[in-house]
Design a protein around this motif. Structure first.
Motif, mmCIF file in Angstrom:
data_model
loop_
_atom_site.group_PDB
_atom_site.id
_atom_site.type_symbol
_atom_site.label_atom_id
_atom_site.label_comp_id
_atom_site.label_asym_id
_atom_site.label_seq_id
_atom_site.Cartn_x
_atom_site.Cartn_y
_atom_site.Cartn_z
ATOM 1 N N TRP A 82 0.922 -1.216 0.112
ATOM 2 C CA TRP A 82 -0.089 -0.094 -0.069
ATOM 3 C C TRP A 82 0.959 1.188 0.079
ATOM 4 O O TRP A 82 0.682 2.356 -0.776
ATOM 5 C CB TRP A 82 -1.009 -0.063 1.343
ATOM 6 C CG TRP A 82 -1.659 1.283 1.306
ATOM 7 C CD1 TRP A 82 -2.722 1.705 0.710
ATOM 8 C CD2 TRP A 82 -1.402 2.384 2.312
ATOM 9 N NE1 TRP A 82 -3.300 2.628 1.070
ATOM 10 C CE2 TRP A 82 -2.467 3.260 2.270
ATOM 11 C CE3 TRP A 82 -0.479 2.578 3.276
ATOM 12 C CZ2 TRP A 82 -2.522 4.548 2.621
ATOM 13 C CZ3 TRP A 82 -0.558 3.658 4.108
ATOM 14 C CH2 TRP A 82 -1.603 4.676 3.722
ATOM 15 N N SER A 104 0.154 3.029 -3.370
ATOM 16 C CA SER A 104 -0.996 3.852 -3.297
ATOM 17 C C SER A 104 -0.761 5.141 -3.916
ATOM 18 O O SER A 104 0.415 5.760 -3.765
ATOM 19 C CB SER A 104 -1.527 3.912 -1.844
ATOM 20 O OG SER A 104 -2.431 4.818 -1.395
ATOM 21 N N ASN A 105 -1.744 5.704 -4.462
ATOM 22 C CA ASN A 105 -1.455 7.057 -4.843
ATOM 23 C C ASN A 105 -2.015 7.995 -3.541
ATOM 24 O O ASN A 105 -1.905 9.410 -4.151
ATOM 25 C CB ASN A 105 -2.276 7.426 -6.014
ATOM 26 C CG ASN A 105 -1.772 6.615 -7.495
ATOM 27 O OD1 ASN A 105 -0.501 6.679 -7.398
ATOM 28 N ND2 ASN A 105 -2.572 6.236 -8.397
ATOM 29 N N SER A 106 -2.357 7.561 -2.593
ATOM 30 C CA SER A 106 -3.012 8.262 -1.722
ATOM 31 C C SER A 106 -1.807 9.208 -0.984
ATOM 32 O O SER A 106 -0.535 9.003 -0.895
ATOM 33 C CB SER A 106 -3.179 7.424 -0.400
ATOM 34 O OG SER A 106 -3.514 8.225 0.695
ATOM 35 N N ILE A 107 -2.160 10.442 -0.729
ATOM 36 C CA ILE A 107 -1.189 11.311 -0.168
ATOM 37 C C ILE A 107 -0.827 10.990 1.344
ATOM 38 O O ILE A 107 0.295 11.384 1.762
ATOM 39 C CB ILE A 107 -1.941 12.674 -0.334
ATOM 40 C CG1 ILE A 107 -0.760 13.895 -0.097
ATOM 41 C CG2 ILE A 107 -2.820 13.033 1.086
ATOM 42 C CD1 ILE A 107 -0.188 14.133 -1.382
ATOM 43 N N TRP A 108 -1.641 10.034 1.904
ATOM 44 C CA TRP A 108 -1.329 9.626 3.190
ATOM 45 C C TRP A 108 -0.111 8.479 3.362
ATOM 46 O O TRP A 108 0.132 8.081 4.364
ATOM 47 C CB TRP A 108 -2.650 9.108 4.037
ATOM 48 C CG TRP A 108 -3.675 10.282 4.139
ATOM 49 C CD1 TRP A 108 -4.699 10.599 3.286
ATOM 50 C CD2 TRP A 108 -3.426 11.310 4.802
ATOM 51 N NE1 TRP A 108 -5.284 11.645 3.654
ATOM 52 C CE2 TRP A 108 -4.825 12.245 4.572
ATOM 53 C CE3 TRP A 108 -2.629 11.928 5.804
ATOM 54 C CZ2 TRP A 108 -4.689 13.320 5.165
ATOM 55 C CZ3 TRP A 108 -2.700 13.081 6.328
ATOM 56 C CH2 TRP A 108 -3.872 14.012 6.018
ATOM 57 N N ALA A 109 -0.128 7.937 2.185
ATOM 58 C CA ALA A 109 0.880 6.872 2.082
ATOM 59 C C ALA A 109 2.269 7.361 2.008
ATOM 60 O O ALA A 109 2.883 8.118 3.042
ATOM 61 C CB ALA A 109 0.612 5.885 0.832
ATOM 62 N N THR A 134 3.160 11.283 2.898
ATOM 63 C CA THR A 134 2.993 11.682 4.474
ATOM 64 C C THR A 134 4.158 11.257 5.141
ATOM 65 O O THR A 134 4.787 11.865 6.182
ATOM 66 C CB THR A 134 1.781 11.258 5.008
ATOM 67 O OG1 THR A 134 0.745 11.849 4.270
ATOM 68 C CG2 THR A 134 1.422 11.522 6.559
#
Lengths: 160, 163
Positions: A16, A20-25, A28
């Motif tokens: 993940w 993941s493209n999430s800014i939280w991965a 952060t």
């Protein structure tokens, strides 16, 4: 050992982080690692520069609370560092620059612990030992920053 | 306008050097992180004092470390300009860069206002003294905006696509 790092890297959490493209991965975690750097090296450099002769009106003993900030920064970076390592465990753990950085951090923490006893020894004057420790501290942390940055450029520094 | 800036800067030898030298970019990045640590370490400490924390130190004593924070800022200004000259297009097109600049402006106006109009009053704050509310606001604006500068700087490769 390389099996171990490959297993870590294959964990759902590691995958993940990496994919993941999430800014939280990953972003952060990198931000936290930079905030920790600022607290640890910033507080450490402030103390070192005072010991080495900057800001003479500042009583050394008054800077004792800086150690709390150094440890807060250290733990933020130890934790975010483990998380960042998990994402690319097999590549990073085998990278010479990563091992160099880890070694520098270990030396930096030892210097920090010794410094705490030396700087705040009962005598008010700055001892030559305290000065050497301050010089060692600021040098080791700055070189550790360089090593961390160079991890993004494998092979650049004499092939490391 | 932005097209003109990009073509003009990219035609310079400094820009060419920044993107073709293997060492220039990583070296400037390293210096940028060292400058960041110097700035946050000293200015952050002063901000805590303005907030009324670390009260055992006089304001003047904490302020004596500020030249090192200025040194950190100058290192970051120079290396930051070098990044921009090296690849102006990737920054101008990056929303994170504009946020970074906005918070840099807030931090800059805040510190200039403080140092030019409040410095004398601040130097009278002795050890053990609390700080007036106005100083707490200035300290809070400073520490928040510097960490936002750090945050948006760190986000450059993720929100836009700067390297």
């Amino acid at each position: 050992m390389s099996d171990f790092f490959a297993t870590i890297e294959a964990l759902p959490f590691s995958t993940w982080l990496r994919e993941s493209n999430s800014i939280w991965a990953y972003p952060t975690m990198l931000t936290l690692h930079t905030v920790g750097l600022a607290l640890l090296v910033g507080a450490s450099a402030a103390l070192d520069l005072r010991v080495l002769g900057g800001g003479k009106t500042l009583a050394l003993a008054d800077l004792r609370p800086l150690f709390r900030w150094m440890w807060i920064g250290f733990w933020i970076n130890a934790l975010s560092g483990v998380v960042l390592l998990m994402a690319d465990a097999s590549t990073k753990a085998a990278a010479p620059m990563f091992l160099i950085k880890l070694g520098l951090v270990a030396v930096g923490v030892v210097v920090m612990a010794v410094q705490r006893r030396e700087v705040f020894a009962p005598s008010a004057a700055v001892t030559p030992t305290a000065k050497s420790l301050a010089l060692a501290s600021i040098t080791v942390w700055f070189v550790a920053i360089a090593a961390g940055r160079l991890m993004a450029y494998p092979g650049l520094f004499f092939g490391l | 306008m932005s097209h003109w800036i990009v073509t003009t800067l990219k035609a310079t030898s400094v820009s060419h050097f920044m993107v073709t030298s293997e060492w220039a970019w990583p070296l400037c990045e390293t210096l940028h992180f060292i400058g960041l640590a110097l700035l946050i370490g000293t200015v952050g400490l002063l901000d805590l004092r303005l907030l009324g924390r670390m009260r055992h130190m006089s304001f003047a004593a904490v302020h004596s470390l500020i030249p090192w924070g200025i040194a950190g800022f100058v290192i970051n200004l120079i290396t930051g300009v070098l990044f921009f000259v090296g690849a102006p297009d990737q920054y101008l097109a990056n929303v994170a860069w504009w946020y970074k600049l906005a918070f840099l402006a807030i931090a800059g106006i805040n510190v200039l206002y403080f140092e030019t109009t409040q410095a004398q009053r601040a130097l009278a704050i002795g050890s053990g003294d609390d700080t007036p509310r106005a100083f707490k606001v200035i300290g809070a604006v400073s520490i928040v905006s510097w960490f936002m500068v750090l945050y948006w700087g760190r986000m450059l490769p993720f929100i836009g696509n700067a390297f």
